[in-house]
Design a protein around this motif. Sequence first.
Motif, mmCIF file in Angstrom:
data_model
loop_
_atom_site.group_PDB
_atom_site.id
_atom_site.type_symbol
_atom_site.label_atom_id
_atom_site.label_comp_id
_atom_site.label_asym_id
_atom_site.label_seq_id
_atom_site.Cartn_x
_atom_site.Cartn_y
_atom_site.Cartn_z
ATOM 1 N N ALA A 534 -22.951 8.822 -14.835
ATOM 2 C CA ALA A 534 -22.288 8.235 -13.654
ATOM 3 C C ALA A 534 -20.893 7.708 -13.997
ATOM 4 O O ALA A 534 -20.519 6.607 -13.619
ATOM 5 N N PRO A 539 -21.737 10.599 -9.319
ATOM 6 C CA PRO A 539 -22.752 9.615 -8.900
ATOM 7 C C PRO A 539 -23.872 9.421 -9.911
ATOM 8 O O PRO A 539 -24.630 8.469 -9.811
ATOM 9 N N PRO A 543 -28.650 8.432 -8.310
ATOM 10 C CA PRO A 543 -27.848 7.490 -7.523
ATOM 11 C C PRO A 543 -28.673 6.890 -6.390
ATOM 12 O O PRO A 543 -29.837 7.254 -6.180
ATOM 13 N N ASP A 548 -27.146 13.120 -3.647
ATOM 14 C CA ASP A 548 -25.896 13.289 -4.398
ATOM 15 C C ASP A 548 -26.154 13.442 -5.893
ATOM 16 O O ASP A 548 -25.217 13.660 -6.664
#
Length: 601
Positions: A534, A539, A543, A548
Amino acid sequence: MEPGVAAPFSVASSNNVEEIEISAAVNGSSGEETAGENEGKGETPAGGWKTAWILLANQALATLAFFGVGVNLVLFLTRVLRQDSADAANNVSKWTGTVYICSLIGAFLSDSYWGRYRTCAVFQIIFVAGLGLLSFTSRRFLIKPAGCGDEKTECRHPSSTGVSIFYVSIYMVALGYGGHQPTLATFGADQFDGKKQDQSRSREAFFCYFYFALNFGSLFSNTILVYFENSGMWTMGFLVSLVSALLALLSFVAGYRKYRYVDPCGNPVVRVAQVFVASTRKWKLHPAKADQLHEVDGPESAIKGSRKIMHSQDFAFMDRAATKTPRDENEVKNHWRLCTVTQVEEAKCVLRMLPVWLCTIIYSVVFTQMASLFVEQGDVMHNKIGKFQLPAASMSVFDITSVLLCTGIYRQFLVPLAGRLSGNPKGLTELQRMGVGLIIGMLSMVAAGITEIERLKRVIPGEKTSSLSIFCQIPQYVLVGASEVFMYVGQLDFFNGQAPDGIKSFGSSLCMASISLGNYVSSMLILIVMDITAKGERPGWIPNNLNDGHMDRWFFLLAVLTALDFLLYLFCSRWYKGINLEETTEMQVQQHEELQVVSKV
């Protein structure tokens, strides 16, 4: 729990010589009671299947109460306390880890000072108190407005006071449930005299039914309770758990005069420490031959309530602790300088079990996904049947069903079949069963990864949900359930059977401690993975919006780690040598020989 529920399952040998029917057990025809009648004592001896059934019922009720809190906890944290998905998953892992690490506290108090009965009673009282406080806190401070916490009504930001009391209450639940679980398993095994062959078979069956009761009790929590909690009726769900825990406590106390008791054997931590201190003091001394090592005279060992253990060749450096020197002749009672062979072998047993135990931790990482990321994955899948919305956490009913079915299949079909092929009446040794559990656990992560790939392909534009049916999770839940039958029942039998008499509860607690560390390792791995994946505008794999991310890669990572762990486990299982008790019965010698069988899975 009604006796008829488990009636179809029996313990059968490869030669069909013996069969322990549950109907016979309920009628009190255990070996212990028969022996009592033959000896003409004029009264039914304590213990046997009658008291074992009380403990199995206690296990079912306590588990119903525990999973009434735990199965939907990740959604309570995200919906009511308004935490992010990754934070909620980590908090559930930490809490579950604490539940099982508390098993070591209960095991220590049970083996050392309080005994099994008192330890179970005290921790169940803490369990009930925690559930009571949780019910009060959720109603008074957190569920605002009433009925919030479902998918439609958003809860207000909780007060710091409410959150603080909430965490105190759930960690009381963790302490109470975790502290009494391994002790209850060992107390159930105590109801059968392991020195008698027929009762030893009943003891083996008890561990299987113990895990059966655990899953039977959680069935209600994972179906009915999870539905009401998912609909925003959290307090009612917690109150049902409270009532169930209270009934479990009352049923346990009601059997006080009927139980078979085993006295505590003193502090095992001190005994093991004495071995290492004594051997370190004599570091330059060459260990004496086996027949010259120090041991007390007579059939009883120096450890209260513990049988003598025969000398083994491994960890030879520890034999220095039982090697006499001229100075020791005047300090025979100073165990910090001179220990008995049994005391030294007790410490050796702990060291021999640890590598096998460490290999089970990665499996527990796999297992804990079911209570966290499996639920979050299911929560963003198509979960409607007509107008009815299926709670994501209720999918664990397929895990429970898998456990119940696989338990019967294993006892009825696999044991006699494998027994005929291997010549081992148990079918598979405990070590082999745990190896099979690792393989099936690995396959469950592969199935979860494939499900996530398919879910991401069918994400509905502009929404968090996918058009992929939640029932596509069934294979991963079923595989986890099948792996549990091999791994966790095998662990209970292995660690309790291989632990010396003075640390039986410690042996049972190792199973739960591996689940604890598995949760902590899972939490740590998630943090590491998110820290790596991340960065910048990426993401990460897990996440807050799962659409995503790439949770499939997380599941495949766990599958690879489990495969590597399995290779290490093969080495440890081949190296392991079982405990050898002095003056063992023919049955115990057979068990020792079975543990020398090379694990072939």
